[in-house]
Design a protein around this motif. Structure first.
Motif, short mmCIF file in Angstrom:
data_model
loop_
_atom_site.label_atom_id
_atom_site.label_comp_id
_atom_site.label_asym_id
_atom_site.label_seq_id
_atom_site.Cartn_x
_atom_site.Cartn_y
_atom_site.Cartn_z
N TYR A 1 23.57 12.69 16.26
CA TYR A 1 24.11 13.75 17.11
C TYR A 1 24.73 13.19 18.38
O TYR A 1 24.35 12.12 18.87
CB TYR A 1 23.01 14.74 17.49
N TYR B 1 34.24 16.19 18.30
CA TYR B 1 33.85 16.23 16.90
C TYR B 1 34.92 15.60 16.02
O TYR B 1 34.62 14.87 15.07
CB TYR B 1 33.56 17.65 16.45
N ASN C 1 33.04 12.89 14.33
CA ASN C 1 32.51 13.54 13.13
C ASN C 1 30.99 13.74 13.23
O ASN C 1 30.29 13.79 12.22
CB ASN C 1 32.84 12.76 11.87
N LYS C 2 30.50 13.86 14.47
CA LYS C 2 29.07 14.10 14.71
C LYS C 2 28.87 15.49 15.31
O LYS C 2 29.62 15.91 16.19
CB LYS C 2 28.49 13.07 15.69
N ARG C 3 27.85 16.17 14.79
CA ARG C 3 27.47 17.43 15.41
C ARG C 3 26.79 17.13 16.74
O ARG C 3 26.46 15.98 17.06
CB ARG C 3 26.53 18.21 14.48
N CYS C 4 26.58 18.17 17.53
CA CYS C 4 26.08 17.94 18.89
C CYS C 4 24.88 18.82 19.21
O CYS C 4 24.63 19.85 18.57
CB CYS C 4 27.19 18.17 19.91
N ILE D 1 29.30 23.01 14.22
CA ILE D 1 29.12 21.63 14.69
C ILE D 1 28.06 21.53 15.78
O ILE D 1 27.80 20.45 16.28
CB ILE D 1 30.44 21.03 15.21
N LYS E 1 28.22 18.12 6.16
CA LYS E 1 29.56 18.03 6.74
C LYS E 1 30.62 18.48 5.75
O LYS E 1 31.67 19.00 6.13
CB LYS E 1 29.83 16.60 7.19
#
Length: 497
Positions: A204, A267, A271-274, A299, A456
């Motif tokens: 994350y 993102y 390409n990472k959620r937070c 996301i 994803k």
């Protein structure tokens, strides 16, 4: 009292003085000692246009008497009328043009007329000395058994937290995760890297959004210092924490758009959620981003609202009332150096209207509400007078700014602590005396209790056009790219809409 604190009054003109007023003048008497006089004017509608200043020695007792007389070189000067200003009652007149009716000294006097003037009080925030004044007014022992009230919100349960304090609030006992937080907090205090417990902790991005007028209010902690300490701890765990530096006086809608745009761009790059963490109004800004912009919800793994006035703040509501709004606006502009309008976003009426239009989607973005109350452990907190004020006037447990019921996002998990003020400060001898440990434990609580992994491949956000969040016509220099420095420059110059 600081001798540089001054009371300034400008006398403009008189209207409809009693007949025979040929040579009016004013005598200004400060505390029955300091006497100043205007030049002599003419007629029953005299023009003065003179300014005077006096040193304020005691905000509670200083008094200005302005008496008007008719100058007569051959006879005793005749009294034309007077008015009296108690400095402690002059706050609503600050920076305003006001009109005073002339009053007689004796009942037998025939007096007519009015006088226009303006008033300015230097260093108003120092003169108010609200902490001592409110403490004197409301210095009553705290109740031994305090209950929270949620007004018209249906009560679901009442359960007990440490020292027999009962919280009757808008959350079920099954949503309370305080015991999980406590366990993690103990491990953090022992030096454990609690993120090692979660395999996905490194998957994350972690963002923090500060609150209203962050770093601008007297007595508040240094926000950059706090952020750096939290980030240093995160880095020591092999993680990073990033600051979304929204304008500290930006509206909820504006800051929500900035947050949505920034995490959208991030993102696309990572390409990472937070995981989003906001304090006070910063948490409200996050909720606005999530509520208004449904495309960003997939996301966001979790949202942590630290002492958020989600349903509004009673303090903001009282300050923004018709009786005090003008003086509060002036104080925020002159003392804090910020736009006061954002404070109006946090009133209970404004939040109610906003949430009716944009309810928070708890089923799509899980959330932890972190709430606290000073209760009887006010210690040396500079918010203890506000705690007593909110408890006395509104009947709610609170952290000195936000009442507990207003800080609970419906349907969220809840961490509820006793002995912390709105700055996450407690006495050195108290259990929760390290704001960094609190922050880390909250993140770990989110990983432990709220986050459900989403594929994803099933994330519709990948092809989202992020330019939708800050339109080019609003910020021409945006051009499809989030330029944070541009926004901050505009905020500094006061040109944000």
């Amino acid at each position: 009292m600081d001798p540089s604190s001054k009371f300034l009054i400008t006398l403009y003109a008189g209207y409809n003085f009693k007949p025979g007023s040929k040579k009016p003048y004013a005598m200004l008497l400060w505390n029955n000692s300091d006497i100043k006089m205007t030049m002599v004017s003419d007629g029953i509608n005299p023009m003065f246009n003179q300014a005077f200043e006096f040193d304020i020695s005691n905000f509670e007792s200083d008094v200005l008497t302005v008496a008007f007389y008719n100058y007569d070189p051959n006879e005793k000067d005749v009294h034309l009328g007077s008015f009296i200003i108690k400095i402690s009652e002059a706050i609503p007149m600050h920076e305003k043009k006001v009109m005073f009716d002339l009053m007689p000294l004796e009942q037998s006097e025939f007096i007519t007329g009015k006088v226009s003037c303006s008033i300015f009080i230097e260093k108003l925030h120092d003169l108010l000395n609200l902490s001592n004044r409110i403490n004197n007014i409301m210095n009553i022992p705290p109740d031994s058994n305090l209950y929270l009230s949620t007004g018209s919100v249906p009560l679901k349960s009442s359960f007990e937290i440490e020292r027999n304090i009962h919280w009757t609030a808008d959350w079920d006992q099954e949503n309370d995760v305080t015991s999980i937080f406590d366990g993690l907090y103990s491990k953090v205090e022992e030096g454990e890297n609690v993120f090692n417990r979660y395999l996905d902790a490194h998957n994350y991005e972690y963002y923090f959004i500060p609150g209203l007028y962050s770093g601008k209010l007297p007595g508040s902690p240094d926000p950059l210092d706090r952020f750096n300490k939290r980030r240093d701890r995160m880095l020591s765990y092999g993680l990073d924490l990033k600051l979304i530096d929204v304008p500290v006086d930006g509206s909820v809608e504006l800051n929500g758009a900035i947050i949505a745009s920034l995490i959208a761009e991030q993102y696309r790059e990572t390409n990472k959620r937070c995981i989003l963490v906001g304090h006070s109004k910063g948490a409200v800004d996050i909720s606005a981003a999530i509520s208004i912009s449904p495309e960003i919800r997939p996301i966001i793994a979790c949202y942590i609202a630290i002492q958020a006035p989600f349903l509004g703040s009673p303090v903001a509501s009282d300050l923004w009332s018709q009786a005090t709004r003008s003086i509060v606006k002036t104080a925020i502009r002159t003392i804090v150096g910020c736009d006061p309008v954002a404070l109006g976003d946090l009133t209970q009426n404004h939040r109610k209207k906003f949430l009716e239009q944009y309810p928070y989607p708890i089923s799509e973005v899980p959330c932890i509400s972190f709430v606290s109350t000073l209760h009887d452990e006010v210690g040396n907190s500079n918010l203890k007078w506000m705690y007593r004020y909110v408890k006395k006037v509104h009947g709610h447990e609170n952290d000195g700014v936000v009442s507990v019921p207003d800080a609970v996002i419906p349907g969220s998990n809840v961490v509820a602590l006793v002995g912390l003020d709105h700055h996450n400060r407690s006495g050195e001898d108290k259990k929760y005396n390290d704001s960094v440990n609190i922050f880390i434990s909250l993140l770990a609580s989110a990983l432990e209790t709220t986050i459900e992994n989403k594929s994803k491949e099933n994330n519709p956000f990948i092809d989202l056009d992020v330019s939708a969040y800050i339109p080019n016509e609003l910020y021409p220099s945006y051009n499809g790219h989030f330029d944070q420095s541009y926004l901050l420059d505009q905020a500094t110059q006061g040109t944000l809409p």
